[in-house]
Scaffold this active site. Structure first.
Site, PDB file in Angstrom:
ATOM      1  N   HIS A  85     -10.628   7.046   1.789  1.00 20.15           N
ATOM      2  CA  HIS A  85      -9.132   6.747   1.057  1.00 20.15           C
ATOM      3  C   HIS A  85      -9.294   5.732  -0.012  1.00 20.15           C
ATOM      4  CE1 HIS A  85      -9.381   3.488   4.159  1.00 20.15           C
ATOM      5  NE2 HIS A  85      -8.218   2.927   3.543  1.00 20.15           N
ATOM      6  N   ASP A 143       0.894  -1.103  -0.045  1.00 25.93           N
ATOM      7  CA  ASP A 143       0.019   0.011  -0.084  1.00 25.93           C
ATOM      8  C   ASP A 143       0.766   1.206  -0.025  1.00 25.93           C
ATOM      9  OD1 ASP A 143      -1.683  -1.799   0.315  1.00 25.93           O
ATOM     10  OD2 ASP A 143      -2.761  -1.200   1.986  1.00 25.93           O
ATOM     11  N   ASP A 176      -4.454  -0.639  -2.023  1.00 24.32           N
ATOM     12  CA  ASP A 176      -6.033  -0.566  -1.120  1.00 24.32           C
ATOM     13  C   ASP A 176      -6.789   0.111  -2.483  1.00 24.32           C
ATOM     14  OD1 ASP A 176      -6.626  -0.961   1.330  1.00 24.32           O
ATOM     15  OD2 ASP A 176      -7.033   0.924   1.888  1.00 24.32           O
ATOM     16  N   HIS A 218     -10.563   0.943  -2.358  1.00 24.37           N
ATOM     17  CA  HIS A 218     -12.027   0.715  -2.059  1.00 24.37           C
ATOM     18  C   HIS A 218     -12.932   1.527  -3.141  1.00 24.37           C
ATOM     19  CE1 HIS A 218     -10.366  -0.296   1.641  1.00 24.37           C
ATOM     20  NE2 HIS A 218      -9.925   0.639   1.994  1.00 24.37           N
ATOM     21  N   CYS A 245      -1.931  -2.940   7.433  1.00 26.41           N
ATOM     22  CA  CYS A 245      -1.844  -3.829   6.231  1.00 26.41           C
ATOM     23  C   CYS A 245      -0.368  -4.588   6.523  1.00 26.41           C
ATOM     24  CB  CYS A 245      -2.134  -3.063   5.120  1.00 26.41           C
ATOM     25  SG  CYS A 245      -3.652  -2.518   4.998  1.00 26.41           S
ATOM     26  N   LYS A 290      -6.959  -4.897  -3.063  1.00 23.04           N
ATOM     27  CA  LYS A 290      -7.885  -5.532  -2.067  1.00 23.04           C
ATOM     28  C   LYS A 290      -8.629  -4.343  -1.342  1.00 23.04           C
ATOM     29  CE  LYS A 290      -4.037  -4.345   1.277  1.00 23.04           C
ATOM     30  NZ  LYS A 290      -4.764  -3.338   1.873  1.00 23.04           N
TER      31      LYS A 290
HETATM   32  C1  VGL Z   1      -4.635   0.624   5.743  1.00 21.28           C
HETATM   33  C2  VGL Z   1      -6.080   1.573   7.129  1.00 21.28           C
HETATM   34  C3  VGL Z   1      -7.049   1.395   6.260  1.00 21.28           C
HETATM   35  C4  VGL Z   1      -3.146   0.235   5.743  1.00 21.28           C
HETATM   36  C5  VGL Z   1      -5.460   0.337   4.683  1.00 21.28           C
HETATM   37  O1  VGL Z   1      -2.749   0.121   4.326  1.00 21.28           O
HETATM   38  O2  VGL Z   1      -2.254   0.055   6.414  1.00 21.28           O
HETATM   39  N1  VGL Z   1      -5.166   0.965   6.877  1.00 21.28           N
HETATM   40  N2  VGL Z   1      -6.861   0.733   4.810  1.00 21.28           N
HETATM   41 ZN    ZN Z   2      -8.132   0.765   3.373  1.00 20.72          ZN
END
Ligand code: VGL
Ligand code: ZN
Length: 201
Positions: free
Chosen positions: A82, A9, A47, A49, A151, A106
Site C-alpha cells: 500500500h 494519511d 504514508d 513506502h 496511525c 513517513k
Molecule cells: C496505516 C497500516 C499501515 C495507517 C499505515 O495509516 O493507519 N496503517 N500503514
Molecule cells: Zn503503511
C-alpha cells in the site's frame, strides 16, 4: 492560542477501492475540509513506502496480509502492499483540500514502519514534526484521519508523551479494527489523556 489540525494519511489506498481500504474512509473527507478554517496550521501526513517495504506481507515468504512478524523494534503487523511512493494509491484523496502548511512523509525507510507522525515504530527515529510545532509555538493539536487504531492512535499517544494537548475528532476518523484493535486504541488514548470528541456530527 495556536492550534494545528493534523490530518493523518487520507490517501487513496486507505479509502474504499484502495489496497488497504478502511471502511468509510472517504466519508471523512468533507468533514475534514469543513474543519480546516478553524486552525492556525494544517499539517498532512502521507504514508510513503518504497516498493518491497518490510511492512508488506509480500516481502516475507510464507506470510499473508494481517499476519505479524517480529522486527528488531517489536511485533509488526504485515500489510497488503500500500501507499507505494508515486503511485495513485499513495496520493491524497482527490477531494481533500491540500493547501496545507506542511506535509510529513513517513514509512520511507525500507527496514522500519512508521505509524506515528512523530516517531517511526522504533519510537526513537523522529520525523521532525515536534520541532516544527515547537518553533511555531503550537501546543494544541486536533488529529483526524486514517486509521483511528493505527496511525491516528500512535500519533496521538506520541503527542501526549511530548507534552501537547491532544484532541482526536472521531467523527473525522475511521478504523481498520482488526481483532478489537479499535477498542484497545480508544482505551489507550483515553487513559493517556487524549480528548476523544464527536463534535462534527
Ligand atoms: C496505516 C497500516 C499501515 C495507517 C499505515 O495509516 O493507519 N496503517 N500503514
Ligand atoms: Zn503503511
Amino acid at each position: 492560542m495556536t492550534k494545528a489540525l493534523i490530518i493523518i494519511d487520507v490517501q487513496n489506498d486507505f479509502c474504499p477501492g484502495g489496497a488497504l481500504a478502511v471502511s468509510g474512509g472517504d466519508d471523512i473527507v468533507p468533514v475534514i475540509n469543513g474543519m480546516m478554517a478553524d486552525f492556525d496550521a494544517v499539517i498532512l501526513t502521507q504514508d510513503w513506502h518504497p516498493s518491497g517495504h518490510s511492512s508488506f506481507a509480500s516481502s516475507h515468504s510464507g506470510k499473508v496480509p494481517f499476519d505479524t512478524t517480529p522486527m528488531p523494534y517489536g511485533l509488526q503487523v504485515l500489510w497488503p502492499d500500500h501507499c507505494v511512493q508515486g503511485t495513485e494509491g499513495a496520493a491524497f484523496h482527490a477531494d481533500l483540500q491540500v493547501n496545507a502548511d506542511m506535509i510529513i512523509r513517513k514509512g520511507y525507510r525500507p527496514e522500519i514502519d512508521s505509524y506515528s507522525a512523530f516517531y517511526e515504530n522504533d519510537q526513537t527515529t523522529p520525523t521532525g514534526l515536534q520541532g516544527y510545532l515547537n518553533e511555531r509555538g503550537i501546543k494544541d493539536l486536533t488529529l483526524v484521519g486514517l486509521a483511528t487504531d493505527f496511525c491516528v492512535a500512535f500519533s496521538a499517544l506520541d503527542a501526549i508523551r511530548l507534552g501537547f494537548r491532544v484532541r482526536v475528532e472521531l467523527s473525522a476518523c475511521r478504523a481498520i479494527d482488526m481483532d478489537g484493535s479499535l477498542n484497545v486504541a480508544l482505551d489507550k488514548m483515553k487513559n493517556a489523556g487524549v480528548v476523544l470528541d464527536m463534535t462534527e456530527v
